[in-house]
Design a protein around this motif. Structure first.
Motif, PDB file in Angstrom:
ATOM      1  N   UNK A  36       7.193  13.467   8.775  1.00  0.00           N
ATOM      2  CA  UNK A  36       6.221  12.999   7.615  1.00  0.00           C
ATOM      3  C   UNK A  36       6.994  11.782   6.882  1.00  0.00           C
ATOM      4  N   UNK A  37       6.068  10.643   6.997  1.00  0.00           N
ATOM      5  CA  UNK A  37       6.579   9.228   6.524  1.00  0.00           C
ATOM      6  C   UNK A  37       5.867   9.019   5.336  1.00  0.00           C
ATOM      7  N   UNK A  38       6.426   8.630   4.345  1.00  0.00           N
ATOM      8  CA  UNK A  38       5.539   8.340   3.126  1.00  0.00           C
ATOM      9  C   UNK A  38       6.236   6.800   2.805  1.00  0.00           C
ATOM     10  N   UNK A  39       5.226   5.843   2.578  1.00  0.00           N
ATOM     11  CA  UNK A  39       5.486   4.397   2.055  1.00  0.00           C
ATOM     12  C   UNK A  39       5.079   4.258   0.681  1.00  0.00           C
ATOM     13  N   UNK A  40       5.559   3.718  -0.003  1.00  0.00           N
ATOM     14  CA  UNK A  40       5.560   3.346  -1.171  1.00  0.00           C
ATOM     15  C   UNK A  40       5.337   1.645  -1.548  1.00  0.00           C
ATOM     16  N   UNK A  41       4.750   1.416  -2.711  1.00  0.00           N
ATOM     17  CA  UNK A  41       4.261   0.000  -2.888  1.00  0.00           C
ATOM     18  C   UNK A  41       5.569  -0.787  -2.936  1.00  0.00           C
TER      19      UNK A  41
ATOM     20  N   UNK B  14       2.712 -10.854  14.154  1.00  0.00           N
ATOM     21  CA  UNK B  14       2.193  -9.391  13.753  1.00  0.00           C
ATOM     22  C   UNK B  14       2.043  -9.694  12.153  1.00  0.00           C
ATOM     23  N   UNK B  15       2.835 -10.383  11.459  1.00  0.00           N
ATOM     24  CA  UNK B  15       2.584 -10.595  10.157  1.00  0.00           C
ATOM     25  C   UNK B  15       1.442 -11.168   9.621  1.00  0.00           C
ATOM     26  N   UNK B  16       1.008 -12.268  10.511  1.00  0.00           N
ATOM     27  CA  UNK B  16      -0.291 -13.066  10.340  1.00  0.00           C
ATOM     28  C   UNK B  16      -1.419 -12.039  10.375  1.00  0.00           C
ATOM     29  N   UNK B  17      -1.475 -10.952  11.620  1.00  0.00           N
ATOM     30  CA  UNK B  17      -2.654 -10.254  11.714  1.00  0.00           C
ATOM     31  C   UNK B  17      -2.631  -8.966  10.405  1.00  0.00           C
ATOM     32  N   UNK B  18      -1.588  -8.510  10.202  1.00  0.00           N
ATOM     33  CA  UNK B  18      -1.391  -7.542   9.161  1.00  0.00           C
ATOM     34  C   UNK B  18      -1.802  -8.177   7.706  1.00  0.00           C
ATOM     35  N   UNK B  19      -1.256  -9.301   7.504  1.00  0.00           N
ATOM     36  CA  UNK B  19      -1.755 -10.170   6.128  1.00  0.00           C
ATOM     37  C   UNK B  19      -3.016 -10.340   6.097  1.00  0.00           C
ATOM     38  N   UNK B  20      -3.657 -10.738   7.310  1.00  0.00           N
ATOM     39  CA  UNK B  20      -5.204 -11.365   7.150  1.00  0.00           C
ATOM     40  C   UNK B  20      -6.013 -10.022   7.114  1.00  0.00           C
ATOM     41  N   UNK B  21      -5.651  -9.061   7.726  1.00  0.00           N
ATOM     42  CA  UNK B  21      -6.479  -7.674   7.548  1.00  0.00           C
ATOM     43  C   UNK B  21      -6.325  -7.334   6.158  1.00  0.00           C
ATOM     44  N   UNK B  22      -5.079  -7.490   5.463  1.00  0.00           N
ATOM     45  CA  UNK B  22      -4.931  -7.024   4.117  1.00  0.00           C
ATOM     46  C   UNK B  22      -5.813  -7.924   3.139  1.00  0.00           C
ATOM     47  N   UNK B  23      -5.901  -8.968   3.444  1.00  0.00           N
ATOM     48  CA  UNK B  23      -6.519 -10.141   2.628  1.00  0.00           C
ATOM     49  C   UNK B  23      -8.102 -10.007   2.989  1.00  0.00           C
ATOM     50  N   UNK B  24      -8.391 -10.034   4.190  1.00  0.00           N
ATOM     51  CA  UNK B  24      -9.904 -10.174   4.403  1.00  0.00           C
ATOM     52  C   UNK B  24     -10.682  -8.895   4.416  1.00  0.00           C
TER      53      UNK B  24
ATOM     54  N   UNK C  59       0.594  -1.229  -0.076  1.00  0.00           N
ATOM     55  CA  UNK C  59       0.172   0.039   0.153  1.00  0.00           C
ATOM     56  C   UNK C  59       0.830   1.424   0.018  1.00  0.00           C
ATOM     57  N   UNK C  60       0.383   2.355  -0.134  1.00  0.00           N
ATOM     58  CA  UNK C  60       0.833   3.650  -0.212  1.00  0.00           C
ATOM     59  C   UNK C  60       0.153   4.391   0.898  1.00  0.00           C
ATOM     60  N   UNK C  61       0.812   5.198   1.582  1.00  0.00           N
ATOM     61  CA  UNK C  61       0.504   6.038   2.543  1.00  0.00           C
ATOM     62  C   UNK C  61       1.301   7.322   2.883  1.00  0.00           C
TER      63      UNK C  61
ATOM     64  N   UNK D 245      -0.311  -0.356   5.390  1.00  0.00           N
ATOM     65  CA  UNK D 245       0.825  -1.355   4.744  1.00  0.00           C
ATOM     66  C   UNK D 245       1.874  -1.459   5.799  1.00  0.00           C
ATOM     67  N   UNK D 246       2.557  -2.535   5.878  1.00  0.00           N
ATOM     68  CA  UNK D 246       3.484  -3.068   6.715  1.00  0.00           C
ATOM     69  C   UNK D 246       4.877  -3.190   6.094  1.00  0.00           C
ATOM     70  N   UNK D 247       5.955  -2.832   6.645  1.00  0.00           N
ATOM     71  CA  UNK D 247       7.294  -2.853   5.798  1.00  0.00           C
ATOM     72  C   UNK D 247       8.255  -3.505   7.061  1.00  0.00           C
TER      73      UNK D 247
END
Length: 147
Positions: free
Chosen positions: A135-140, A100-110, A12-14, A117-119
């Motif tokens: 100010x933080x910018x996250x790219x895909x 943490x990976x499981x929770x963020x991936x499930x939220x992303x998918x479901x 994601x981007x944010x 976005x999680x990096x």
């Protein structure tokens, strides 16, 4: 301004304001007020994390080394996303743990209408450089810009 490159866990981007923890994030203790008591700002309730205690996490770029604590961590992150009380993104200096990976991936998918976005693997230099309020910018592609 500095640019860091990490591994994409949830894409994601944010752009959001940073809140920084130099210690591990106890997911359950930190999000308890948001999930049990209706705190829509997701004010950190973990008294053992002086960097984040009483700070808003919802809508912020949460910068941290790793998560710690309860095995409920993944479910807590998923629930925070489902309740729209999640950070704008989670940025890990170290490799993300499986919960943490499981929770963020499930939220992303479901969850269709939620992005967080999680990096991970951004490195110790990332956590040394980033400060609250930046100010933080996250790219895909896993690029994180801190300014």
């Amino acid at each position: 301004m500095r640019e860091f490159k990490g591994r994409v866990i949830a894409s994601g981007t944010v752009t959001a304001e940073a809140v920084v923890s130099h210690g591990g994030l106890n997911t359950l203790a930190s999000f308890q007020k948001a999930l049990q008591f209706g705190d829509k700002n997701a004010t950190c309730g973990d008294q053992n994390n002086p960097d984040l205690y009483n700070k808003q996490m919802a809508g912020k770029a949460l910068c941290l080394p790793q998560t710690i604590g309860s095995t409920t961590g993944g479910l807590v992150l998923y629930c925070a996303c489902a309740m729209k009380r999640q950070p704008a993104c989670m940025l890990f200096s170290k490799p993300i743990d499986s919960l943490a990976a499981a929770g963020s991936i499930l939220a992303d998918v479901w969850l269709d209408d939620v992005t967080m976005p999680v990096i991970d693997n951004l490195g110790d230099e990332f956590l040394e450089y980033v400060k609250d309020g930046m100010k933080i910018t996250v790219k895909e592609d896993g690029t994180v810009i801190a300014e």
